[in-house]
Design a protein around this motif. Structure first.
Motif, PDB file in Angstrom:
ATOM      1  N   LEU A   1      11.516   5.078 -20.900  1.00  0.00           N
ATOM      2  CA  LEU A   1      11.145   4.528 -19.600  1.00  0.00           C
ATOM      3  C   LEU A   1      10.334   5.507 -18.763  1.00  0.00           C
ATOM      4  O   LEU A   1      10.546   6.725 -18.808  1.00  0.00           O
ATOM      5  N   HIS A   2       9.409   4.945 -17.981  1.00  0.00           N
ATOM      6  CA  HIS A   2       8.747   5.653 -16.896  1.00  0.00           C
ATOM      7  C   HIS A   2       9.343   5.117 -15.595  1.00  0.00           C
ATOM      8  O   HIS A   2       9.348   3.907 -15.366  1.00  0.00           O
ATOM      9  N   ILE A   3       9.843   5.995 -14.749  1.00  0.00           N
ATOM     10  CA  ILE A   3      10.387   5.602 -13.454  1.00  0.00           C
ATOM     11  C   ILE A   3       9.444   6.120 -12.372  1.00  0.00           C
ATOM     12  O   ILE A   3       9.327   7.326 -12.151  1.00  0.00           O
ATOM     13  N   TYR A   4       8.752   5.196 -11.720  1.00  0.00           N
ATOM     14  CA  TYR A   4       7.825   5.550 -10.645  1.00  0.00           C
ATOM     15  C   TYR A   4       8.513   5.379  -9.298  1.00  0.00           C
ATOM     16  O   TYR A   4       9.332   4.478  -9.095  1.00  0.00           O
TER      17      TYR A   4
ATOM     18  N   THR B   1      10.180   0.503 -22.762  1.00  0.00           N
ATOM     19  CA  THR B   1      10.578  -0.265 -23.932  1.00  0.00           C
ATOM     20  C   THR B   1      12.052  -0.054 -24.244  1.00  0.00           C
ATOM     21  O   THR B   1      12.654   0.953 -23.868  1.00  0.00           O
ATOM     22  N   LYS B   2      12.612  -1.023 -24.961  1.00  0.00           N
ATOM     23  CA  LYS B   2      13.985  -0.942 -25.465  1.00  0.00           C
ATOM     24  C   LYS B   2      13.959  -1.226 -26.963  1.00  0.00           C
ATOM     25  O   LYS B   2      13.304  -2.168 -27.417  1.00  0.00           O
ATOM     26  N   LEU B   3      14.688  -0.430 -27.725  1.00  0.00           N
ATOM     27  CA  LEU B   3      14.766  -0.611 -29.172  1.00  0.00           C
ATOM     28  C   LEU B   3      16.215  -0.455 -29.613  1.00  0.00           C
ATOM     29  O   LEU B   3      16.894   0.493 -29.217  1.00  0.00           O
ATOM     30  N   ILE B   4      16.685  -1.402 -30.428  1.00  0.00           N
ATOM     31  CA  ILE B   4      18.004  -1.288 -31.046  1.00  0.00           C
ATOM     32  C   ILE B   4      17.786  -0.907 -32.507  1.00  0.00           C
ATOM     33  O   ILE B   4      17.455  -1.755 -33.333  1.00  0.00           O
TER      34      ILE B   4
ATOM     35  N   ASP C   1       0.857  -1.185   0.000  1.00  0.00           N
ATOM     36  CA  ASP C   1       0.000   0.000   0.000  1.00  0.00           C
ATOM     37  C   ASP C   1       0.893   1.235   0.000  1.00  0.00           C
ATOM     38  O   ASP C   1       1.852   1.317   0.777  1.00  0.00           O
ATOM     39  N   PHE C   2       0.570   2.212  -0.871  1.00  0.00           N
ATOM     40  CA  PHE C   2       1.347   3.442  -0.918  1.00  0.00           C
ATOM     41  C   PHE C   2       0.749   4.514  -0.015  1.00  0.00           C
ATOM     42  O   PHE C   2      -0.472   4.546   0.200  1.00  0.00           O
ATOM     43  N   VAL C   3       1.590   5.379   0.480  1.00  0.00           N
ATOM     44  CA  VAL C   3       1.118   6.585   1.145  1.00  0.00           C
ATOM     45  C   VAL C   3       0.331   7.391   0.121  1.00  0.00           C
ATOM     46  O   VAL C   3       0.778   7.596  -1.013  1.00  0.00           O
ATOM     47  N   SER C   4      -0.855   7.835   0.494  1.00  0.00           N
ATOM     48  CA  SER C   4      -1.735   8.540  -0.442  1.00  0.00           C
ATOM     49  C   SER C   4      -1.038   9.738  -1.077  1.00  0.00           C
ATOM     50  O   SER C   4      -0.452  10.571  -0.387  1.00  0.00           O
ATOM     51  N   GLY C   5      -1.096   9.798  -2.407  1.00  0.00           N
ATOM     52  CA  GLY C   5      -0.528  10.916  -3.140  1.00  0.00           C
ATOM     53  C   GLY C   5       0.975  10.891  -3.309  1.00  0.00           C
ATOM     54  O   GLY C   5       1.553  11.849  -3.845  1.00  0.00           O
ATOM     55  N   SER C   6       1.644   9.806  -2.902  1.00  0.00           N
ATOM     56  CA  SER C   6       3.113   9.792  -2.935  1.00  0.00           C
ATOM     57  C   SER C   6       3.701   9.278  -4.250  1.00  0.00           C
ATOM     58  O   SER C   6       4.905   9.396  -4.471  1.00  0.00           O
ATOM     59  N   LEU C   7       2.879   8.694  -5.123  1.00  0.00           N
ATOM     60  CA  LEU C   7       3.399   8.133  -6.366  1.00  0.00           C
ATOM     61  C   LEU C   7       3.837   9.260  -7.308  1.00  0.00           C
ATOM     62  O   LEU C   7       3.040  10.131  -7.666  1.00  0.00           O
ATOM     63  N   THR C   8       5.114   9.253  -7.690  1.00  0.00           N
ATOM     64  CA  THR C   8       5.651  10.258  -8.608  1.00  0.00           C
ATOM     65  C   THR C   8       6.200   9.567  -9.847  1.00  0.00           C
ATOM     66  O   THR C   8       6.454   8.355  -9.854  1.00  0.00           O
ATOM     67  N   LEU C   9       6.410  10.336 -10.907  1.00  0.00           N
ATOM     68  CA  LEU C   9       6.832   9.785 -12.185  1.00  0.00           C
ATOM     69  C   LEU C   9       7.933  10.635 -12.797  1.00  0.00           C
ATOM     70  O   LEU C   9       7.818  11.864 -12.857  1.00  0.00           O
ATOM     71  N   ASP C  10       8.988   9.982 -13.257  1.00  0.00           N
ATOM     72  CA  ASP C  10      10.048  10.609 -14.048  1.00  0.00           C
ATOM     73  C   ASP C  10      10.137   9.869 -15.380  1.00  0.00           C
ATOM     74  O   ASP C  10      10.104   8.632 -15.410  1.00  0.00           O
ATOM     75  N   ASP C  11      10.269  10.606 -16.459  1.00  0.00           N
ATOM     76  CA  ASP C  11      10.453  10.022 -17.782  1.00  0.00           C
ATOM     77  C   ASP C  11      11.929  10.050 -18.140  1.00  0.00           C
ATOM     78  O   ASP C  11      12.597  11.077 -17.975  1.00  0.00           O
ATOM     79  N   VAL C  12      12.440   8.943 -18.640  1.00  0.00           N
ATOM     80  CA  VAL C  12      13.825   8.853 -19.096  1.00  0.00           C
ATOM     81  C   VAL C  12      13.821   8.422 -20.558  1.00  0.00           C
ATOM     82  O   VAL C  12      13.392   7.311 -20.881  1.00  0.00           O
ATOM     83  N   GLU C  13      14.269   9.307 -21.440  1.00  0.00           N
ATOM     84  CA  GLU C  13      14.416   9.019 -22.872  1.00  0.00           C
ATOM     85  C   GLU C  13      15.909   8.974 -23.176  1.00  0.00           C
ATOM     86  O   GLU C  13      16.596   9.982 -23.051  1.00  0.00           O
ATOM     87  N   HIS C  14      16.389   7.808 -23.569  1.00  0.00           N
ATOM     88  CA  HIS C  14      17.820   7.594 -23.783  1.00  0.00           C
ATOM     89  C   HIS C  14      18.027   7.178 -25.232  1.00  0.00           C
ATOM     90  O   HIS C  14      17.680   6.064 -25.622  1.00  0.00           O
ATOM     91  N   THR C  15      18.569   8.076 -26.053  1.00  0.00           N
ATOM     92  CA  THR C  15      18.695   7.824 -27.491  1.00  0.00           C
ATOM     93  C   THR C  15      20.108   8.151 -27.967  1.00  0.00           C
ATOM     94  O   THR C  15      20.317   9.113 -28.717  1.00  0.00           O
ATOM     95  N   PRO C  16      21.103   7.373 -27.549  1.00  0.00           N
ATOM     96  CA  PRO C  16      22.485   7.655 -27.956  1.00  0.00           C
ATOM     97  C   PRO C  16      22.701   7.404 -29.442  1.00  0.00           C
ATOM     98  O   PRO C  16      21.994   6.622 -30.076  1.00  0.00           O
ATOM     99  N   ALA C  17      23.715   8.075 -29.981  1.00  0.00           N
ATOM    100  CA  ALA C  17      24.110   7.840 -31.366  1.00  0.00           C
ATOM    101  C   ALA C  17      24.857   6.515 -31.470  1.00  0.00           C
ATOM    102  O   ALA C  17      25.400   5.999 -30.484  1.00  0.00           O
TER     103      ALA C  17
END
Length: 232
Positions: A220-223, A204-207, A100-116
């Motif tokens: 990625l979504h990092i919760y 997701t991962k894509l090559i 069970d989570f503390v109410s309202g504590s869920l946060t989200l960070d987006d990570v987009e990693h697209t190296p050459a």
């Protein structure tokens, strides 16, 4: 170009990168098939507990004699699991547990990693964390197989997932699941849970053509959430 974005500011202490292990792909049932094998009342209960639902997955349970499926559902209220009880019945009974989570504590960070695309690294290095020195990092209880999968993720994602455990908190439960092909994981999830915090990566991962595992693109979504209590 690499664009590792994070939207919630300071995420705690800096953590080490892990050496990447090869992501193997087997022939197990897909998550949709496993989900549909679980009785509707069990699935509905998971969704009710987690609602609103952010992500879910299902897979065969290797600890069950009949390889009956198990499932997990993440939502604003918590992360919950349905796991088959030991037994010989044709249709297994399920035990529901989770956090069970503390109410309202869920946060989200987006990570987009697209190296050459770059030249291939030395033999044995397969991902973002390949060859990294982790000797200075605290032991938070990660298992070797999970470290290897975690090492494939972009550095920013690894840091966000581990940061809550960098000041002494231990990981009590850890799991990962993925689905797809060698060049494209269209389902990926990895979570770390402790007494006070839970972090989870989905995405997701894509090559792309001309790239390798070392320059794979991750979306990625990092919760992160505060744990109110463990439900057993």
């Amino acid at each position: 170009m690499t664009d590792d974005t994070a939207g919630s500011g300071d995420q705690g202490p800096r953590t080490a990168l892990h050496a990447a292990a090869q992501i193997g792909l087997g022939g197990s049932e897909l998550r949709e098939e496993c989900w549909n094998e679980i009785a509707a009342p069990v699935r509905d209960r998971l969704k009710e507990l987690a609602a609103p639902v952010a992500y879910w997955w299902a897979r065969p349970d290797s600890s069950h004699a009949r390889q009956a499926p198990k499932a997990a559902v993440l939502g604003e209220r918590g992360l919950y699991f349905a796991e088959p009880r030991p037994g010989r019945r044709r249709h297994p009974e399920y035990r529901i547990s989770g956090y069970d989570f503390v109410s309202g504590s869920l946060t989200l960070d987006d990570v987009e990693h697209t190296p050459a695309a770059v030249d291939e690294p030395p033999s044995g290095a397969t991902g973002p964390g390949a060859g990294s020195d982790v000797s200075y990092a605290p032991d938070i209880g990660l298992l070797p197989d999970l470290k290897g999968i975690l090492g494939n993720l972009p550095p920013r994602a690894q840091q966000l997932l581990q940061a809550p455990f960098g000041t002494g908190q231990r990981v009590d439960r850890q799991e990962f699941y993925y689905e797809g092909w060698p060049h494209h994981l269209y389902i990926f999830v990895l979570f770390l849970a402790g007494a006070e915090d839970l972090t989870i990566a989905t995405g997701t991962k894509l090559i792309p053509d001309g790239h390798s595992d070392r320059t794979a693109h991750w979306s990625l979504h990092i919760y992160r959430a505060l744990v109110r209590k463990a439900v057993v």
